[in-house]
Design an enzyme around this catalytic site. Structure first.
Site, PDB file in Angstrom:
ATOM      1  CG  LEU A 177      -1.728  -1.226   1.396  1.00  6.41           C
ATOM      2  CD1 LEU A 177      -2.807  -1.015   2.538  1.00  6.41           C
ATOM      3  CD2 LEU A 177      -2.426  -1.400   0.045  1.00  6.41           C
ATOM      4  N   GLY A 178       2.024   1.144   0.406  1.00  2.00           N
ATOM      5  CA  GLY A 178       2.966   2.185   0.555  1.00  2.00           C
ATOM      6  C   GLY A 178       3.962   2.217   1.473  1.00  2.00           C
ATOM      7  N   GLY A 226       6.725   4.212   4.448  1.00  2.00           N
ATOM      8  CA  GLY A 226       7.183   5.319   5.039  1.00  2.00           C
ATOM      9  C   GLY A 226       8.539   5.509   5.537  1.00  2.00           C
ATOM     10  CD  GLN A 227      12.655   8.366   7.187  1.00  2.00           C
ATOM     11  OE1 GLN A 227      12.422   8.463   6.206  1.00  2.00           O
ATOM     12  NE2 GLN A 227      14.046   8.399   7.670  1.00  2.00           N
ATOM     13  CG  PHE A 228      10.631   4.821  11.260  1.00  4.18           C
ATOM     14  CD1 PHE A 228      11.990   4.971  11.052  1.00  4.18           C
ATOM     15  CD2 PHE A 228       9.842   5.791  11.668  1.00  4.18           C
ATOM     16  CE1 PHE A 228      12.543   6.152  11.676  1.00  4.18           C
ATOM     17  CE2 PHE A 228      10.231   6.906  12.265  1.00  4.18           C
ATOM     18  CZ  PHE A 228      11.681   7.020  12.176  1.00  4.18           C
ATOM     19  N   GLY A 229       9.078   1.787   7.593  1.00  6.51           N
ATOM     20  CA  GLY A 229       8.613   0.722   7.270  1.00  6.51           C
ATOM     21  C   GLY A 229       7.919   0.674   5.933  1.00  6.51           C
ATOM     22  CB  ILE A 230       7.217  -1.871   3.274  1.00  8.34           C
ATOM     23  CG1 ILE A 230       8.553  -1.506   3.001  1.00  8.34           C
ATOM     24  CG2 ILE A 230       6.114  -2.110   2.243  1.00  8.34           C
ATOM     25  CD1 ILE A 230       9.194  -2.476   2.177  1.00  8.34           C
ATOM     26  CB  VAL A 231       1.947   0.222   4.639  1.00 12.01           C
ATOM     27  CG1 VAL A 231       0.475   0.079   5.199  1.00 12.01           C
ATOM     28  CG2 VAL A 231       2.436   1.557   5.600  1.00 12.01           C
ATOM     29  CG  ASP A 279       6.576  13.393   6.507  1.00  9.96           C
ATOM     30  OD1 ASP A 279       6.861  13.930   5.601  1.00  9.96           O
ATOM     31  OD2 ASP A 279       6.391  11.788   6.486  1.00  9.96           O
TER      32      ASP A 279
END
EC number: 2.7.11.13
Length: 890
Positions: free
Chosen positions: A582-583, A585-590, A699
């Protein structure tokens, strides 16, 4: 022959010319009729054909001798002409010896036919009728070629996106920006600013294009068109196609004009006049190609040509200063540095990383289709510290796009089939053992009737599998049957899989039928891995005798209601779809996921703790800690969190898409004002709730504004609080956070920032929603751009947008924080205080059955407004109290 006598059908060329072997003395003094021996590659001499075969054959084949290289070429008989042969010669030289090209080669080569029966073996070809089948044609350089011709080799420049810090090979400054930062030469690989394109010397080495001279070209009839006339410069057009091969793209930029090149070459070269210089942008030494380090007085700059170098390199620089080159009466050399504060880690930029890491050609963006203009019509940019003139009708800003941060936004390779093969099973409802052809993919396990047909017996979604266990229940087994090998447990049924025949040795014949312990164990391992695809395979329990399954991995689960349970495996509660990204972020994958018992869709952010030092683990949990205390319809809902020694799994509600996707998929890649007002109001209401609790998102961008549905007027929710900070009303923070394209200047300059940081981001969101472009150009100071209305708001598309929208944007994009609008001031702005917007919001609140955006105290005012202006005032709206009143009073 004259340079102006080229055929009208052939464009004037700047192709690389004959190789040094073409003429041993390739100088203006060389004899125009000097050729090499006509010996063939096999050692024999060629004999000319006595008859011309064009009358009986549709093509003419002959040999081209270029220095020590011989090429066999074939040309259609009806297309054979002297011009076509010269074009072909230029093409061969261009491909095999690009570094030997020179200006106007087409008009300065002579063709000779080898005639062994003549006293003078080389016969000058003046007409195509003199070329016969099997002839050997020698290519000779004319005496008209001058030294200047050999020294003029224009670059072939294309707009390029760099993935590593790169510096301009003309001025030495860094190429700034997110994408399309500069121009790369296809011939020599050098990199330049767009502003330097019309100043660079025509000295391309062509090392990247060189083909081994002993390797023949792909085909005998290969013809490569000669480059465009140097008098014309190709510029980007707004309408274009993408994904062109680099060799097929039309060059988009050129160097300085040929007349200027010849003028510069006539100048006397003198020593440089160096003076100590302070640079405000990262710059490299143009002699040793290393970074000029320091805060000020980093290096030396020539007062005349602006050449930059280290103090230690100044004495080694060649004495080749040409002074200040002018173009159309304006200086063409690099001007003074513009003051753009930017912090760069010197350790990250060195001679190795500053170039050479970006040689991979990327697809050209849509703006790279070319049209041609005479350079006399072009205004050359000045490098002095001043506001540059901008086109009055179009925007030069970067088009809106998805900005990727530290984790690459890559989708796992979707395998249509993880495993397939024959397998046997029986169930808790039917003890008759059945045999089917099983196919396992990333989302389901399908039991087909046979291995080639499309009909299947049953489909078991992986999200419905509660767990995989070793064989325990033997009550349903038929009398005299062999035991099963493992169990698939769902909410409604248990599948007893495999047949253990007691033979520990591998039997390929039985394995092909689905019988045997080894084949069943391989299926158990594959299904376990499919149930938890983001867990390393080495960590997954694969032995049938292990009863703990994944419990040795999962140590705790933290639920939003603050309950903590030990040894709960996330794979027993949720199914994660690894191919549904789905996307990031700075710290992980969704990833997309599903709750096994209820079938509810969820979004699961997977955070790899191994990517970050131990001291940053508290920052990884920051998003969870903040979301646990947030309960608002405009903020994404956190369901729970799982933690293992290697990963953190944050489970949130899954929404339809994000605001950026909505903008880019719109008809004009921008939103109408009505929809923008509707969505921005919801964003501001959610921000008001955050700021009331002293939480700053830090952010905010369209990617982090999620949409609950695909409706034209959807509910929006804020997400991705990985950068969020707890900041009091009068407090400041200094840590660098967020995405640069949406960040306020105070963060980029490492100054203190407060909650007004989010308001700047709201201004950028409004701008990109209405225009489809980012508001700022990477090459200019933000202060200068904001003050330049022609730059910020070009007529296309801002002539269609109301002045109230522009006024709100101006009040949000204030460099001084104290002048920047707050949430409440923005909500009270006339652009958002619109009756139609209020009706849209009230209709939405009535549809979802909850009033949290508008306030009932405004109802009377809008009712009077409708009555005064003879407008319809709906009576079906819900009148429930605003839930915000119970927890805040901003």
């Amino acid at each position: 022959m004259s340079a102006n006598n080229s055929p009208p059908s052939a464009q004037k060329s700047v192709l690389p010319t004959a190789i040094p072997a073409v003429l041993p003395a390739a100088s203006p003094c060389s004899s125009p009729k000097t050729g090499l021996s006509a010996r063939l590659s096999n050692g024999s001499f060629s004999a000319p054909s006595l008859t011309n075969s064009r009358g009986s054959v549709h093509t003419v084949s002959f040999l081209l001798q270029i220095g020590l290289t011989r090429e066999s070429v074939t040309i259609e008989a009806q297309e054979l002409s002297l011009s076509a042969v010269k074009d072909l010669v230029c093409s061969i030289v261009y491909q095999k010896f690009p570094e030997c090209g020179f200006f106007g080669m087409y008009d300065k080569i002579l063709l000779f036919r080898h005639d062994m029966n003549s006293e003078n073996i080389l016969q000058l070809i003046t007409s195509a009728d003199e070329i016969h089948e099997g002839d050997l044609v020698e290519v000779v350089l004319s005496a008209l070629a001058t030294v200047e011709d050999f020294q003029i080799r224009p670059h072939t420049l294309y707009v390029h996106s760099y993935k590593a810090p790169t510096f301009c090979d003309y001025c030495g400054e860094m190429l700034w920006g997110l994408v399309r930062q500069g121009l790369k030469c296809e011939g020599c690989g050098l990199n330049y600013h767009k502003r330097c394109a019309f100043k660079i010397p025509n000295n391309c080495s062509g090392v990247r294009k060189r083909r081994l001279s002993n390797v023949s070209l792909p085909g005998p009839g290969l013809s490569v068109p000669r480059p465009l006339q140097p008098e014309y410069v190709a510029l980007p057009s707004e309408e274009s196609h993408v994904h062109q091969e680099p060799s097929k793209r039309i060059p988009s930029w050129s160097g300085r004009p040929i007349w200027m090149e010849k003028m510069v070459m006539c100048r006397v070269k003198v020593p440089h006049t160096f003076a100590v210089h302070s640079y405000t942008r990262p710059t490299i030494c143009q002699y040793c190609k290393r970074l000029l380090k320091g805060l000020f007085r980093q290096g030396m700059q020539c007062k005349d040509c602006k050449f930059n170098c280290h103090k230690r390199c100044a004495s080694k620089v060649p004495r080749d200063c040409l002074g200040e080159v002018t173009f159309n009466g304006e200086p063409s050399s690099l001007g003074t540095d513009t003051d753009i504060p930017m912090d760069i880690d010197n350790n990250d930029i060195n001679s190795d990383s500053s170039r050479g890491l970006d040689d991979t050609e990327e697809p050209s963006p849509p703006e790279d289709k070319m049209f041609f203009l005479d350079p006399s019509d072009l205004d050359v940019e000045r490098d002095e510290e001043a506001v540059k003139t901008i086109s009055p009708s179009t925007s030069n800003n970067i088009p809106l796009m998805r900005v990727v941060q530290s984790i690459k936004h890559t989708k796992r390779k979707s395998s249509t089939m993880v495993k397939e093969g024959w397998m046997v099973h029986y169930t808790s409802r039917d003890n008759l053992r059945k045999r089917h052809y099983w196919r396992l993919d990333s989302k389901c396990l399908t039991l087909f009737q046979n291995e080639s047909g499309s009909k299947y017996y049953k489909e078991i979604p992986l999200s419905e599998i509660l767990r995989i266990s070793s064989p325990r229940d033997f009550t349903n087994i038929s009398q005299g049957s062999n035991p099963h090998c493992f169990e698939i447990i769902t909410d409604t049924m248990v599948y007893f899989v495999g047949e253990n025949n007691g033979d520990s040795s591998h039997n390929p014949v039985l394995a092909a039928t689905g019988v045997g312990l080894d084949v069943a164990q391989s299926w158990e391992k594959a299904i376990r891995q499919a149930l938890m695809p983001v867990t390393p395979q080495a960590s997954v329990c694969t032995s049938p005798g292990q009863g703990k399954d994944h419990k040795d991995l999962s140590t705790s689960i933290s639920v939003s209601n603050c309950q903590i349970q030990e040894n709960v495996d996330i794979s027993t509660v949720y199914q994660i779809f690894a191919d549904e990204v789905l996307g990031s972020g700075q710290f992980g994958i969704v990833y997309g996921g599903k709750h096994r018992k209820t079938g509810r869709d969820v979004a699961i952010k997977v955070i790899d703790k191994m990517r970050f030092p131990t001291k940053q683990e508290s920052q990884l949990r920051n998003e969870v800690a903040i979301l646990q205390n947030l309960h608002h319809p405009g903020i994404v809902n956190l369901e729970c969190m799982f933690e293992t020694p290697e990963r953190v799994f944050v489970v949130m509600e899954k929404l339809h898409g994000d605001m950026l996707e909505m903008i880019l998929s719109s008809e004009k890649s921008r939103l109408p004002e009505r929809i923008t007002k509707f969505m921005v109001t919801q964003i501001l209401v959610a921000l008001r709730n955050l700021h009331f609790k002293n939480i700053v998102h830090c952010d905010l961008k369209p990617e982090n504004v999620l949409l609950a549905s695909a409706e034209p007027f959807p509910q929006v929710k804020l997400c991705d609080f990985g950068f969020a900070r707890i900041i009091g009303e009068k407090s400041f923070r200094r840590s660098v956070v967020g995405t640069p394209a949406y960040l306020a200047p105070e963060v980029l300059r490492s100054k203190g920032y407060n909650r007004s940081l989010d308001m700047w981001s709201v201004g950028v969101i409004i701008y990109v929603s209405l225009s489809g472009t980012f508001p700022f150009n990477e090459d200019e100071d933000i202060n200068d751009q904001i003050q330049n209305a022609a730059f910020m708001y070009p007529p296309n598309p801002w002539r269609e947008i109301s002045g109230e929208a522009i006024d709100l944007i101006n009040n949000l994009l204030q460099v001084k924080m104290r002048k920047r609008y707050s949430v409440d001031k923005s909500l009270s702005h006339p652009w958002l205080q619109d009756y139609q917007t209020w009706l849209d919001l009230r209709e939405f609140e009535t549809r979802i059955g909850e009033r949290y955006i508008t306030h009932e105290s405004d109802d009377a005012r809008w009712e009077i407004h409708a009555y005064t202006h003879n407008l319809v005032y709906p009576k079906h709206f819900i009148m429930a109290p605003n839930p915000d009143d119970m927890e805040e009073d901003p």
